[in-house]
Design a protein around this motif. Structure first.
Motif, short mmCIF file in Angstrom:
data_model
loop_
_atom_site.label_atom_id
_atom_site.label_comp_id
_atom_site.label_asym_id
_atom_site.label_seq_id
_atom_site.Cartn_x
_atom_site.Cartn_y
_atom_site.Cartn_z
N PHE A 1 45.19 48.90 39.96
CA PHE A 1 44.83 47.08 39.57
C PHE A 1 44.41 46.07 40.25
O PHE A 1 44.08 45.00 40.93
N PHE A 2 45.76 46.55 40.65
CA PHE A 2 46.58 45.06 40.99
C PHE A 2 46.29 45.01 42.71
O PHE A 2 46.39 44.05 42.98
N ALA A 3 46.45 46.16 43.16
CA ALA A 3 46.14 46.04 44.60
C ALA A 3 44.16 45.86 44.95
O ALA A 3 44.57 45.21 45.97
N GLY A 4 43.74 46.18 43.96
CA GLY A 4 42.34 46.24 44.21
C GLY A 4 42.14 44.80 44.41
O GLY A 4 41.03 43.86 44.32
N LEU A 5 42.80 44.21 43.03
CA LEU A 5 42.39 42.28 42.74
C LEU A 5 42.97 41.44 43.72
O LEU A 5 42.15 40.89 44.58
N ARG A 6 43.80 41.74 44.43
CA ARG A 6 44.29 40.95 45.73
C ARG A 6 43.47 41.01 46.60
O ARG A 6 43.41 40.25 47.37
N PHE A 7 42.70 42.27 47.47
CA PHE A 7 42.14 42.17 48.17
C PHE A 7 40.53 41.84 47.79
O PHE A 7 39.52 40.67 48.40
N ALA A 8 39.97 42.24 46.48
CA ALA A 8 38.64 41.54 45.81
C ALA A 8 38.89 40.07 46.19
O ALA A 8 37.74 39.18 46.38
N VAL A 9 39.76 38.59 45.31
CA VAL A 9 40.01 37.61 45.33
C VAL A 9 39.81 37.09 46.97
O VAL A 9 38.99 36.41 47.11
#
Length: 337
Positions: free
Chosen positions: A34-42
């Motif tokens: 989730f953290f990896a996805g969040l960093r790129f989604a931002v």
């Protein structure tokens, strides 16, 4: 490499070395996928709205995004969540340097010398020393996951090089980096939902809006703005301008910053055997990558200007880009000098 580009490379070293501290803080609040996805989604949301897509083939953009964005951080974040020390992670991830050389020889037809193979063997021996030490003191799985993260990074390097080879010097490196961030979010969120729970990450995100949750957002801001946009943008620029074997050695200085910062702020003290392995890895990887700069012999320069190191490296980059384009059916582009 010009002095200005060397300074840009050192800036990347510092940004990425400190980035491991931010990752450590973020993983204390969020599950890894989730953290990896969040960093790129931002990054991806405003990019899709405001940034024009660089004129590069989708296949190379996807290779860049899958390698650099998905594989690297899926493995790295999981390894650190499973107990891989922050400072040691910054070292082991540099397995990407010899991996990049090997993949450059395989896919970009960059000439590989015997001394480079010897350097790769030495680096692997250093990894073996670290693995031996880890096997006696902690679980070995986090180490293997981090090495796989380095392999993912190497595939991302090849993707960015192939994109530059086919599109020519007109591609904006920052745009390429920003659009790479569009690839990871949906796959990473899907992995998170399947393995970490469909609501776990979002619940952690909501609960971080508190007095005690601000470090999670500070870490996310650092990773997005400095680690990804600034650091990766500069790295992509360097990878597009110089041969992979010229740029890759710069990453070998990241562990110096990462291990020092982890020692100062997290009080991580690596074992003597791990430090010995670290020196072996860095020495071998540097030999493997730096030796590639003079591979394949030399050609008599046409003028005094052509005899400078910068001109020689630009010629080398032009040859490898053209080879990459021919290898994958692309039309080679001229290199801007």
């Amino acid at each position: 490499m010009t002095n200005r580009d060397r300074l840009l490379g050192l800036a990347v070293v510092v940004l990425w070395g400190l980035n491991f501290l931010a990752i450590h803080v973020g993983l204390e609040h969020f599950p890894p996928f989730f953290f990896a996805g969040l960093r790129f989604a931002v990054i991806a949301i405003p990019v899709l709205i405001f940034v024009p897509r660089p004129q590069v083939p989708w296949r190379w953009l996807l290779l860049y995004g899958v390698g650099f964005g998905i594989l690297q951080f899926a493995f790295l974040f999981t390894a650190m969540r499973e107990g891989m020390p922050t400072g040691l992670s910054s070292l082991v991830l540099q397995a990407s340097a010899p991996f990049t050389v090997l993949l450059g020889a395989l896919f970009l037809r960059e000439r590989l010398r015997g001394i480079q193979l010897a350097g790769i063997a030495v680096a692997m021996a250093g990894m073996g020393v670290i693995g031996w030490d880890r096997a006696h003191h902690a679980a070995l799985l986090p180490l293997l996951l981090t090495i796989l993260g380095g392999l993912g990074w190497a595939f991302g390097n090849i993707g960015s090089r192939l994109a530059a080879a086919e599109s020519g010097p007109g591609v904006n490196p920052l745009h390429l980096t920003l659009w790479m961030a569009v690839v990871p979010p949906l796959p990473m969120f899907a992995l998170s939902a399947l393995t970490e729970g469909s609501t776990t990450g979002w619940r952690d995100l909501t609960s971080s809006f508190s007095v005690h949750g601000w470090p999670a957002y500070a870490a996310l801001a650092y990773i997005v703005l400095l680690g990804t946009i600034a650091g990766s943008g500069l790295w992509t620029y360097l990878m597009s301008r110089y041969a992979a074997g010229t740029v890759a050695p710069l990453s070998l200085m990241v562990p110096v910053v990462g291990i020092a910062a982890s020692w100062m702020f997290l009080h991580e003290v690596p074992s003597v055997l791990s430090l010995v392995g670290a020196v072996i890895v860095i020495a071998g990887a540097f030999t493997a990558t730096a030796a590639g700069r003079r591979s394949g012999g030399t050609t008599a320069p046409a003028s005094r200007e052509d005899a400078t190191p910068e001109a020689a490296e630009i010629r080398e980059h032009g040859e490898s880009s053209a080879n990459a384009a021919r290898a994958f059916g692309a039309r080679p582009q001229p290199v801007e000098v």
